[in-house]
Write a protein that holds these residues in place. Structure first.
Motif, PDB file in Angstrom:
ATOM      1  N   ALA A  61       0.829  -1.204   0.000  1.00  0.00           N
ATOM      2  CA  ALA A  61       0.000   0.000   0.000  1.00  0.00           C
ATOM      3  C   ALA A  61       0.865   1.255   0.000  1.00  0.00           C
ATOM      4  O   ALA A  61       1.948   1.298   0.587  1.00  0.00           O
ATOM      5  CB  ALA A  61      -0.915   0.001   1.213  1.00  0.00           C
ATOM      6  N   ASN A  62       0.377   2.284  -0.655  1.00  0.00           N
ATOM      7  CA  ASN A  62       0.986   3.613  -0.649  1.00  0.00           C
ATOM      8  C   ASN A  62       0.154   4.474   0.298  1.00  0.00           C
ATOM      9  O   ASN A  62      -1.051   4.659   0.089  1.00  0.00           O
ATOM     10  CB  ASN A  62       0.973   4.171  -2.075  1.00  0.00           C
ATOM     11  N   SER A  63       0.763   4.979   1.368  1.00  0.00           N
ATOM     12  CA  SER A  63       0.006   5.689   2.403  1.00  0.00           C
ATOM     13  C   SER A  63      -0.686   6.930   1.869  1.00  0.00           C
ATOM     14  O   SER A  63      -1.766   7.300   2.347  1.00  0.00           O
ATOM     15  CB  SER A  63       0.913   6.056   3.578  1.00  0.00           C
ATOM     16  N   ASN A  64      -0.096   7.589   0.871  1.00  0.00           N
ATOM     17  CA  ASN A  64      -0.737   8.787   0.304  1.00  0.00           C
ATOM     18  C   ASN A  64      -2.005   8.425  -0.467  1.00  0.00           C
ATOM     19  O   ASN A  64      -3.031   9.112  -0.370  1.00  0.00           O
ATOM     20  CB  ASN A  64       0.242   9.529  -0.607  1.00  0.00           C
ATOM     21  N   LYS A  65      -1.948   7.336  -1.217  1.00  0.00           N
ATOM     22  CA  LYS A  65      -3.141   6.909  -1.954  1.00  0.00           C
ATOM     23  C   LYS A  65      -4.237   6.461  -0.991  1.00  0.00           C
ATOM     24  O   LYS A  65      -5.420   6.743  -1.205  1.00  0.00           O
ATOM     25  CB  LYS A  65      -2.783   5.775  -2.927  1.00  0.00           C
ATOM     26  N   ILE A  66      -3.846   5.761   0.064  1.00  0.00           N
ATOM     27  CA  ILE A  66      -4.819   5.335   1.074  1.00  0.00           C
ATOM     28  C   ILE A  66      -5.506   6.540   1.706  1.00  0.00           C
ATOM     29  O   ILE A  66      -6.731   6.566   1.903  1.00  0.00           O
ATOM     30  CB  ILE A  66      -4.112   4.473   2.138  1.00  0.00           C
ATOM     31  N   MET A  67      -4.715   7.560   2.039  1.00  0.00           N
ATOM     32  CA  MET A  67      -5.269   8.728   2.715  1.00  0.00           C
ATOM     33  C   MET A  67      -6.236   9.484   1.827  1.00  0.00           C
ATOM     34  O   MET A  67      -7.360   9.843   2.247  1.00  0.00           O
ATOM     35  CB  MET A  67      -4.137   9.651   3.172  1.00  0.00           C
ATOM     36  N   PHE A  68      -5.858   9.759   0.592  1.00  0.00           N
ATOM     37  CA  PHE A  68      -6.701  10.620  -0.241  1.00  0.00           C
ATOM     38  C   PHE A  68      -7.880   9.873  -0.840  1.00  0.00           C
ATOM     39  O   PHE A  68      -8.880  10.501  -1.204  1.00  0.00           O
ATOM     40  CB  PHE A  68      -5.842  11.338  -1.284  1.00  0.00           C
ATOM     41  N   ARG A  69      -7.810   8.586  -0.902  1.00  0.00           N
ATOM     42  CA  ARG A  69      -9.012   7.807  -1.229  1.00  0.00           C
ATOM     43  C   ARG A  69     -10.040   7.987  -0.116  1.00  0.00           C
ATOM     44  O   ARG A  69     -11.239   8.192  -0.385  1.00  0.00           O
ATOM     45  CB  ARG A  69      -8.632   6.336  -1.384  1.00  0.00           C
ATOM     46  N   PHE A  70      -9.593   7.893   1.110  1.00  0.00           N
ATOM     47  CA  PHE A  70     -10.474   8.104   2.265  1.00  0.00           C
ATOM     48  C   PHE A  70     -11.039   9.525   2.269  1.00  0.00           C
ATOM     49  O   PHE A  70     -12.249   9.728   2.481  1.00  0.00           O
ATOM     50  CB  PHE A  70      -9.696   7.845   3.555  1.00  0.00           C
ATOM     51  N   LEU A 160      -5.131  14.084  -6.380  1.00  0.00           N
ATOM     52  CA  LEU A 160      -4.279  13.085  -5.732  1.00  0.00           C
ATOM     53  C   LEU A 160      -4.905  11.696  -5.801  1.00  0.00           C
ATOM     54  O   LEU A 160      -4.197  10.690  -5.956  1.00  0.00           O
ATOM     55  CB  LEU A 160      -4.016  13.491  -4.283  1.00  0.00           C
ATOM     56  N   PHE A 161      -6.214  11.631  -5.684  1.00  0.00           N
ATOM     57  CA  PHE A 161      -6.907  10.350  -5.809  1.00  0.00           C
ATOM     58  C   PHE A 161      -6.718   9.769  -7.215  1.00  0.00           C
ATOM     59  O   PHE A 161      -6.559   8.556  -7.394  1.00  0.00           O
ATOM     60  CB  PHE A 161      -8.387  10.516  -5.494  1.00  0.00           C
ATOM     61  N   ALA A 162      -6.725  10.661  -8.230  1.00  0.00           N
ATOM     62  CA  ALA A 162      -6.643  10.222  -9.626  1.00  0.00           C
ATOM     63  C   ALA A 162      -5.211  10.003 -10.105  1.00  0.00           C
ATOM     64  O   ALA A 162      -5.008   9.369 -11.151  1.00  0.00           O
ATOM     65  CB  ALA A 162      -7.320  11.250 -10.530  1.00  0.00           C
ATOM     66  N   CYS A 163      -4.228  10.495  -9.385  1.00  0.00           N
ATOM     67  CA  CYS A 163      -2.837  10.408  -9.831  1.00  0.00           C
ATOM     68  C   CYS A 163      -2.418   8.947 -10.030  1.00  0.00           C
ATOM     69  O   CYS A 163      -2.574   8.120  -9.127  1.00  0.00           O
ATOM     70  CB  CYS A 163      -1.922  11.070  -8.811  1.00  0.00           C
ATOM     71  N   PRO A 164      -1.864   8.605 -11.201  1.00  0.00           N
ATOM     72  CA  PRO A 164      -1.392   7.226 -11.415  1.00  0.00           C
ATOM     73  C   PRO A 164      -0.362   6.822 -10.371  1.00  0.00           C
ATOM     74  O   PRO A 164       0.503   7.620  -9.990  1.00  0.00           O
ATOM     75  CB  PRO A 164      -0.759   7.285 -12.818  1.00  0.00           C
ATOM     76  N   ASN A 165      -0.446   5.583  -9.911  1.00  0.00           N
ATOM     77  CA  ASN A 165       0.493   5.084  -8.913  1.00  0.00           C
ATOM     78  C   ASN A 165       0.653   3.585  -9.081  1.00  0.00           C
ATOM     79  O   ASN A 165      -0.296   2.879  -9.399  1.00  0.00           O
ATOM     80  CB  ASN A 165      -0.019   5.382  -7.496  1.00  0.00           C
ATOM     81  N   GLY A 166       1.874   3.104  -8.861  1.00  0.00           N
ATOM     82  CA  GLY A 166       2.143   1.678  -8.956  1.00  0.00           C
ATOM     83  C   GLY A 166       2.537   1.261 -10.360  1.00  0.00           C
ATOM     84  O   GLY A 166       2.950   2.082 -11.195  1.00  0.00           O
ATOM     85  N   VAL A 167       2.421  -0.039 -10.631  1.00  0.00           N
ATOM     86  CA  VAL A 167       2.813  -0.585 -11.936  1.00  0.00           C
ATOM     87  C   VAL A 167       1.865  -0.074 -13.017  1.00  0.00           C
ATOM     88  O   VAL A 167       0.646  -0.181 -12.891  1.00  0.00           O
ATOM     89  CB  VAL A 167       2.798  -2.121 -11.908  1.00  0.00           C
TER      90      VAL A 167
END
Length: 321
Positions: A61-70, A160-167
Motif C-alpha cells: 500500500a501507498n500511504s498517500n493513496k490510502i489517505m486521499f481515497r479516504f 491526488l486520488f486520480a494520480c497514477p500510482n504503482g505498476v
C-alpha cells in the motif's frame, strides 16, 4: 564497468529502468473554520514501504493513496474540511505513513469515528497479505486556526486520488519485469502551499516520458505548476556482452552454478554512465540486501564474502587491453 549496486548475490544485472522526477506545486486559499465543528487527526501507519522500483510490484500500500481515497469519500459523505495533510519523505521510497487534519460537523462526529474504523477494516482486508500491520485511526484534537478553501480542497483531493500510482506496464521483452511505474512519493498540504513529488520509472524512455506527462495532465487540470526534472536513461540489456560471458563462466567455475541473468526496475549507475559512454561494456552485481530504503534494511553477511571473492576472481579474468 563493474557496478557494485545490485541486491541479490548470484544474480548478474544487464539492464535497468530510467527515471524522471515530477514535482507539483500550487498555492491554495485558507479561511477560518465554521462554528460547530470537531477536529480529528487521521493517521495511516504500519505499512512496509520499500524501494519504489524494486518493490513496486509487490502490491504494498501507498500511504498517500490510502489517505486521499479516504478523504474523497469523507468529503462527499461528511462534508469534512481539510486543514493539513502530509505523507512520505523520499521520492524513491514507497510512503509508509501519512496524516491529515480534518474538521467534521459535531453532530456527525460519532458517525465519523465509525466511518474511520470501517475504512481501517476495509484496508486491512484489501491488503491483508502485504500489510498485516496497517492501522488507520482518528484522534480528536484542538480546532486548527485555518482550513483549506472548499474549492481548492475539492480539486486537490481529487487530483491526488486520480494520480497514477504503482505498476503501469509490464515488460514484454523480459517476463516478470516491470517496464513502467510511478510512485506518489511525497504529499504536503501545509500553510497554504500544496506540494507533491513523484518518481516515474521505465526501461523504455518514451513510456517514461508519456507517464510523466499523464501525471502532469492530472494536475494541470487543477491549475497546478508541474516541473519535470532529473531525467536519466535506462540501460538496455545486451545478452552478447563480453563481461557477461566472462562473469558467467567465472561464477560457474568458482561456485558450481550458473548465475541468474536479470534486469531491474530501478535506477543503476549503469543507465546514467551508459547514456554518456554508450560503448561501455557494463554489468551490475552485489551481495544480498533486503528491504532497501526502509527501516528494515539489512545485508546478508555471508553473501558479502562470496560477492567479494567473485569480484576478485573476475578482475583476474578480465583481459587488459
Amino acid at each position: 564497468l563493474l557496478n557494485l549496486d545490485s541486491e541479490d548475490e548470484g544474480e548478474l544485472y544487464v539492464g535497468c529502468a530510467g527515471g524522471i522526477d515530477v514535482g507539483i506545486t500550487k498555492d491554495y486559499g485558507q479561511e477560518k473554520p465554521s462554528q460547530g465543528m470537531e477536529a480529528f487527526k487521521i493517521l495511516v501507519k504500519g505499512l512496509k514501504g520499500g524501494h519504489s522500483g524494486v518493490d513496486i510490484a509487490l502490491g504494498r500500500a501507498n500511504s498517500n493513496k490510502i489517505m486521499f481515497r479516504f478523504l474523497m469519500q469523507a468529503e462527499s459523505d461528511f462534508g469534512i474540511r481539510l486543514a493539513e495533510a502530509a505523507g512520505g519523505d523520499l521520492r524513491n521510497a514507497i510512503p509508509r505513513e501519512s496524516y491529515s487534519i480534518v474538521l467534521v460537523p459535531e453532530i456527525k462526529s460519532a458517525q465519523f469515528k465509525k466511518f474511520v474504523k470501517g475504512y481501517e477494516k476495509m484496508y486491512r482486508a484489501e491488503f491483508y497479505e502485504t500489510e498485516p500491520d496497517l492501522t488507520f485511526t482518528a484522534k480528536k484534537i484542538d480546532i486548527p486556526a485555518k482550513v483549506m478553501k472548499e474549492s481548492d480542497q475539492y480539486r486537490i483531493i481529487r487530483a491526488l486520488f486520480a494520480c497514477p500510482n504503482g505498476v503501469q506496464r509490464m515488460s514484454q521483452a523480459m517476463k516478470g519485469l516491470v517496464e513502467t511505474s510511478n510512485n506518489l512519493a511525497i504529499v504536503k498540504c501545509i500553510d497554504g502551499k500544496f506540494e507533491t513529488y513523484c518518481l516515474t520509472r521505465s526501461s523504455v524512455d518514451s513510456s517514461k516520458e508519456a507517464t510523466a506527462w499523464k501525471i502532469a495532465a492530472v494536475f494541470h487540470l487543477i491549475g497546478a505548476e508541474v516541473k519535470l526534472s532529473g531525467s536519466y536513461p535506462g540501460w538496455k540489456p545486451d545478452m552478447n556482452s563480453p563481461i557477461l560471458k566472462t562473469m558467467s563462466d567465472v561464477y560457474w567455475k568458482k561456485f558450481g552454478k550458473i548465475p541468474e541473468i536479470k534486469a531491474i526496475h530501478a535506477g543503476l549507475e549503469c543507465g546514467i554512465l551508459g547514456g554518456v559512454y554508450p560503448n561501455l561494456d557494463m554489468i551490475s552485481f552485489g551481495p544480498t540486501i533486503k528491504y532497501p530504503h526502509s527501516p528494515d534494511e539489512k545485508v546478508n553477511v555471508p553473501s558479502v564474502k562470496k560477492f567479494f571473492d567473485f569480484l576478485v576472481e573476475t578482475l583476474r579474468q578480465v583481459p587488459v587491453k
